[in-house]
Scaffold this motif. Structure first.
Motif, mmCIF file in Angstrom:
data_model
loop_
_atom_site.group_PDB
_atom_site.id
_atom_site.type_symbol
_atom_site.label_atom_id
_atom_site.label_comp_id
_atom_site.label_asym_id
_atom_site.label_seq_id
_atom_site.Cartn_x
_atom_site.Cartn_y
_atom_site.Cartn_z
ATOM 1 N N ALA A 1 59.509 35.967 46.236
ATOM 2 C CA ALA A 1 59.528 35.860 44.774
ATOM 3 C C ALA A 1 58.317 36.617 44.246
ATOM 4 C CB ALA A 1 59.491 34.394 44.351
ATOM 5 N N ARG A 2 58.485 37.877 44.049
ATOM 6 C CA ARG A 2 57.398 38.765 43.607
ATOM 7 C C ARG A 2 57.946 39.738 42.568
ATOM 8 N NH1 ARG A 2 52.773 40.691 46.693
ATOM 9 N NH2 ARG A 2 51.814 38.897 47.691
ATOM 10 N N PRO A 3 57.088 40.282 41.707
ATOM 11 C CA PRO A 3 57.548 41.335 40.799
ATOM 12 C C PRO A 3 58.139 42.499 41.588
ATOM 13 C CG PRO A 3 55.377 40.557 40.147
ATOM 14 C CD PRO A 3 55.669 39.922 41.478
ATOM 15 N N ALA A 4 59.332 42.924 41.195
ATOM 16 C CA ALA A 4 60.049 43.944 41.959
ATOM 17 C C ALA A 4 59.261 45.240 42.080
ATOM 18 C CB ALA A 4 61.407 44.213 41.310
ATOM 19 N N GLN A 5 58.464 45.578 41.062
ATOM 20 C CA GLN A 5 57.771 46.864 41.077
ATOM 21 C C GLN A 5 56.666 46.922 42.118
ATOM 22 O OE1 GLN A 5 57.685 44.709 38.550
ATOM 23 N NE2 GLN A 5 55.669 44.570 37.590
ATOM 24 N N GLU B 1 50.020 24.944 43.509
ATOM 25 C CA GLU B 1 50.981 23.903 43.138
ATOM 26 C C GLU B 1 52.337 24.392 43.616
ATOM 27 O OE1 GLU B 1 50.235 21.018 41.785
ATOM 28 O OE2 GLU B 1 48.097 21.473 41.538
ATOM 29 N N ASP B 2 52.780 23.882 44.770
ATOM 30 C CA ASP B 2 53.932 24.478 45.447
ATOM 31 C C ASP B 2 55.000 23.427 45.748
ATOM 32 O OD1 ASP B 2 55.658 26.032 47.015
ATOM 33 O OD2 ASP B 2 53.999 27.162 47.881
ATOM 34 N N PRO B 3 56.187 23.539 45.133
ATOM 35 C CA PRO B 3 57.243 22.549 45.394
ATOM 36 C C PRO B 3 58.007 22.792 46.689
ATOM 37 C CG PRO B 3 58.046 24.188 43.838
ATOM 38 C CD PRO B 3 56.600 24.543 44.129
ATOM 39 N N ARG B 4 57.809 23.947 47.327
ATOM 40 C CA ARG B 4 58.660 24.320 48.458
ATOM 41 C C ARG B 4 58.473 23.461 49.708
ATOM 42 N NH1 ARG B 4 57.248 30.557 48.551
ATOM 43 N NH2 ARG B 4 55.198 29.575 48.212
ATOM 44 N N PRO B 5 57.238 23.140 50.131
ATOM 45 C CA PRO B 5 57.111 22.299 51.337
ATOM 46 C C PRO B 5 57.827 20.962 51.213
ATOM 47 C CG PRO B 5 55.025 23.361 50.852
ATOM 48 C CD PRO B 5 55.915 23.633 49.680
ATOM 49 N N GLU B 6 57.681 20.294 50.067
ATOM 50 C CA GLU B 6 58.345 19.006 49.873
ATOM 51 C C GLU B 6 59.857 19.165 49.881
ATOM 52 O OE1 GLU B 6 58.435 15.265 46.687
ATOM 53 O OE2 GLU B 6 57.026 16.940 46.423
ATOM 54 N N LEU B 7 60.369 20.227 49.242
ATOM 55 C CA LEU B 7 61.808 20.473 49.216
ATOM 56 C C LEU B 7 62.343 20.719 50.628
ATOM 57 C CD1 LEU B 7 64.543 21.179 47.889
ATOM 58 C CD2 LEU B 7 63.681 23.527 47.622
ATOM 59 N N ASP C 1 61.672 29.028 41.081
ATOM 60 C CA ASP C 1 62.870 28.199 40.881
ATOM 61 C C ASP C 1 64.070 28.805 41.590
ATOM 62 O OD1 ASP C 1 61.484 26.372 39.364
ATOM 63 O OD2 ASP C 1 62.068 27.242 37.433
ATOM 64 N N ALA C 2 64.214 30.122 41.468
ATOM 65 C CA ALA C 2 65.323 30.794 42.140
ATOM 66 C C ALA C 2 65.190 30.707 43.657
ATOM 67 C CB ALA C 2 65.388 32.259 41.695
ATOM 68 N N GLU C 3 63.948 30.755 44.141
ATOM 69 C CA GLU C 3 63.723 30.628 45.582
ATOM 70 C C GLU C 3 64.142 29.245 46.075
ATOM 71 O OE1 GLU C 3 60.045 30.892 48.826
ATOM 72 O OE2 GLU C 3 59.829 31.783 46.838
ATOM 73 N N CYS C 4 63.762 28.210 45.347
ATOM 74 C CA CYS C 4 64.141 26.852 45.738
ATOM 75 C C CYS C 4 65.656 26.662 45.695
ATOM 76 C CB CYS C 4 63.460 25.839 44.825
ATOM 77 S SG CYS C 4 61.670 25.703 45.100
ATOM 78 N N ALA C 5 66.307 27.239 44.679
ATOM 79 C CA ALA C 5 67.767 27.150 44.587
ATOM 80 C C ALA C 5 68.426 27.845 45.778
ATOM 81 C CB ALA C 5 68.243 27.766 43.274
ATOM 82 N N LEU C 6 67.839 28.948 46.200
ATOM 83 C CA LEU C 6 68.397 29.671 47.345
ATOM 84 C C LEU C 6 68.261 28.851 48.630
ATOM 85 C CD1 LEU C 6 69.682 32.285 48.361
ATOM 86 C CD2 LEU C 6 67.382 33.217 48.650
ATOM 87 N N TYR C 7 67.125 28.178 48.808
ATOM 88 C CA TYR C 7 66.969 27.313 49.983
ATOM 89 C C TYR C 7 68.047 26.232 50.009
ATOM 90 C CZ TYR C 7 62.307 29.319 50.774
ATOM 91 O OH TYR C 7 61.268 30.164 51.029
ATOM 92 N N ARG C 8 68.296 25.643 48.843
ATOM 93 C CA ARG C 8 69.329 24.599 48.791
ATOM 94 C C ARG C 8 70.692 25.154 49.174
ATOM 95 N NH1 ARG C 8 66.463 23.536 43.891
ATOM 96 N NH2 ARG C 8 65.187 21.639 44.040
ATOM 97 N N ARG C 9 71.011 26.365 48.704
ATOM 98 C CA ARG C 9 72.310 26.966 49.021
ATOM 99 C C ARG C 9 72.407 27.314 50.498
ATOM 100 N NH1 ARG C 9 72.282 30.765 45.581
ATOM 101 N NH2 ARG C 9 72.143 32.687 46.791
ATOM 102 N N TRP C 10 71.339 27.922 51.033
ATOM 103 C CA TRP C 10 71.340 28.244 52.463
ATOM 104 C C TRP C 10 71.525 26.987 53.299
ATOM 105 C CZ3 TRP C 10 66.694 32.173 53.014
ATOM 106 C CH2 TRP C 10 67.129 33.433 52.602
#
Length: 366
Positions: free
Chosen positions: A81-85, A146-152, A120-129
Motif C-alpha cells: 500500500a504505497r503511492p503508485a508513483q 498504529e497498525d490494524p494488520r497484526p491483530e486482523l 483499508d484496501a490491504e486489510c480487505a484483500l487479506y480477508r478475501r484471500w
C-alpha cells in the motif's frame, strides 16, 4: 489461407487431467486421486506408476481444487500500500522481492503480489484471500505505528511475518522472556536506530552541526524510528534541536527535490542532508547542482539505501550499504518456518554499514 496443420499447431495445448493420467496408467480415476494425494487405498507400485505418468504428462494440481480440499494453496501473499508513483523508481522493493523469490522458488511456492491504494484496501484483500484460501501466509511490509494488520491476521489465523518490525522491537531471540513475551506474529527487523547513529557519527565527526533528515512516509514504523533516533543522537551530542531535524515526504524524487529546495531556502540552511532512499538523495544532489552549491564543499549528502544510482552519480554518494535481497530471504525463510510449525519469533537482520564516498566532507567554514 491457413493450412489445417498450421491451425492445429496454433491451438493452445490442453492441460492434462486426472482422466488422462488414469487412461495412460491403466487405473481408475479414484486410484489416481489416492496416489497423487498420498492417501491409502492403492499399492506402492500403483502409486509410483501414477506419479511417473503424471510427471510425464506435466500434470499440476489445480490450486483452487487444493484449497477446497483443505490442502495448501502453494502461494504466499505480499501486498504493498504505497503511492503508485514511488514504485517504479525505488529499488528497495525490487531487491527485497528478488530475495523472497529466491527462497520460494526452491520450494516451488508462488508469490502473489498486489498493489493497493491504502491500508483499508490491504486489510480487505487479506480477508478475501483468507476466505478464498488463495494463500498459505503473507509477508507484511511497511509496519505502521498504529497498525490494524497484526491483530486482523492473528484473528483470521493467517500465518504472517512482518518485515521491518514494530516501532520498538525487542531483542532478536527465538525464546520469549518476561520482558519480551511471545510475539503474536513473527517479525524480521533491521536496527534503524543504530544505523542513524552511525550516519550522525560520520557527519558529526566531519564538523556538521546543521543537519536535515529528509524522511519517508509519516506513520511508518521505520520512519518514526529514524526520526526518533536522530533526535536522541543529536541530543546526546549536545546539538541544537532546531538545527538537526526531520521532514517527511512520500519517498519520490519529486518530493525529495521539493524538500531539498525548502530546507536550502531556510534562514540557516543545512550543511548536510540525510535522505531516506537513494532516489531522493540523487534528486537532492541535482537541486544543489542547479543552485551552484558544490557537493561536498558546501553540502554533504548521505543516502539511506545504497544502489547503482549512488555509485554512478557524480560525486558518488555516501550511503548505508545493506543486503536487501538477504533481508528478503530471511523474511521468506521465517514465514516458511512458521508454516512448517515453528513458533512466532523476532529475528534481527544484518546491520548495514556506512560507506563513505565523495558526497560527504568537512563542514564548510562560516
Amino acid at each position: 489461407m491457413t493450412a489445417p496443420g498450421e491451425a492445429a499447431r496454433r491451438k493452445p495445448a490442453r492441460r492434462p487431467t486426472i482422466k488422462d493420467i488414469a487412461r495412460r496408467a491403466g487405473v481408475s480415476e479414484s486410484a489416481v486421486s489416492f496416489a497423487l494425494n498420498d492417501r491409502p487405498g492403492v499399492s506402492q507400485d500403483t502409486r509410483a506408476r501414477v506419479r511417473r505418468v503424471a510427471e510425464e504428462l506435466g500434470w499440476q494440481a489445480n490450486s483452487a481444487a487444493r484449497a477446497l480440499s483443505g490442502e495448501h494453496a502453494g502461494a504466499l501473499g505480499l501486498v504493498l500500500a504505497r503511492p503508485a508513483q514511488t514504485l517504479g523508481v525505488e529499488s528497495f522493493f525490487l531487491q527485497l522481492v528478488s530475495g523472497i523469490q529466491e527462497v520460494l522458488s526452491v520450494r516451488r511456492i508462488a508469490l502473489l503480489f498486489q498493489v493497493v491504494e491504502d491500508l483499508d484496501a490491504e486489510c480487505a484483500l487479506y480477508r478475501r484471500w483468507w476466505a478464498e484460501r488463495r494463500v498459505d501466509g503473507v509477508l507484511v511490509v511497511d509496519p505502521r505505528t498504529e497498525d490494524p494488520r497484526p491483530e486482523l491476521l492473528a484473528a483470521l489465523g493467517l500465518p504472517a511475518v512482518v518485515i521491518g518490525g514494530p516501532a520498538a522491537p525487542g531483542p532478536a531471540t527465538a525464546e520469549p522472556t518476561a520482558a519480551h513475551p511471545q510475539p503474536p506474529l513473527s517479525t524480521v527487523w533491521a536496527d534503524d536506530s543504530e544505523a542513524m547513529a552511525r550516519v550522525l557519527d560520520h557527519l558529526h565527526g566531519l564538523g556538521h552541526r546543521r543537519i536535515v533528515h529528509v524522511a519517508g512516509l509519516p506513520g511508518l514504523a521505520h520512519t518514526e524510528r529514524r526520526i526518533s533516533s536522530l533526535r536522541t543522537e543529536a541530543a546526546r551530542r549536545g546539538l541544537d534541536a532546531r538545527r538537526v531535524r526531520s521532514v517527511t515526504t512520500d519517498y519520490s524524487d519529486a518530493e525529495g527535490a521539493n524538500a531539498t529546495r525548502r530546507v536550502l531556502d531556510a534562514p540557516e540552511p543545512p550543511t548536510a542532508i540525510i535522505y531516506d532512499n537513494d532516489v531522493m538523495a540523487v534528486a537532492g544532489a541535482s537541486v544543489a547542482a542547479g543552485r551552484g552549491i558544490p557537493v561536498p564543499d558546501r553540502l554533504s549528502i548521505v543516502a539511506w539505501d545504497d544502489s547503482a544510482l549512488c555509485r554512478v552519480t557524480h560525486p558518488r554518494l555516501t550511503a548505508l550499504v545493506r543486503d536487501t535481497p538477504g533481508f528478503g530471504r530471511l523474511a521468506a525463510q521465517e514465514l516458511l518456518t512458521v508454516l512448517d510449525g515453528g513458533p512466532p519469533r523476532t529475528v534481527q537482520g544484518e546491520q548495514p554499514h556506512l560507506e563513505a564516498r565523495e558526497s560527504t566532507g568537512p563542514c564548510p567554514a562560516g
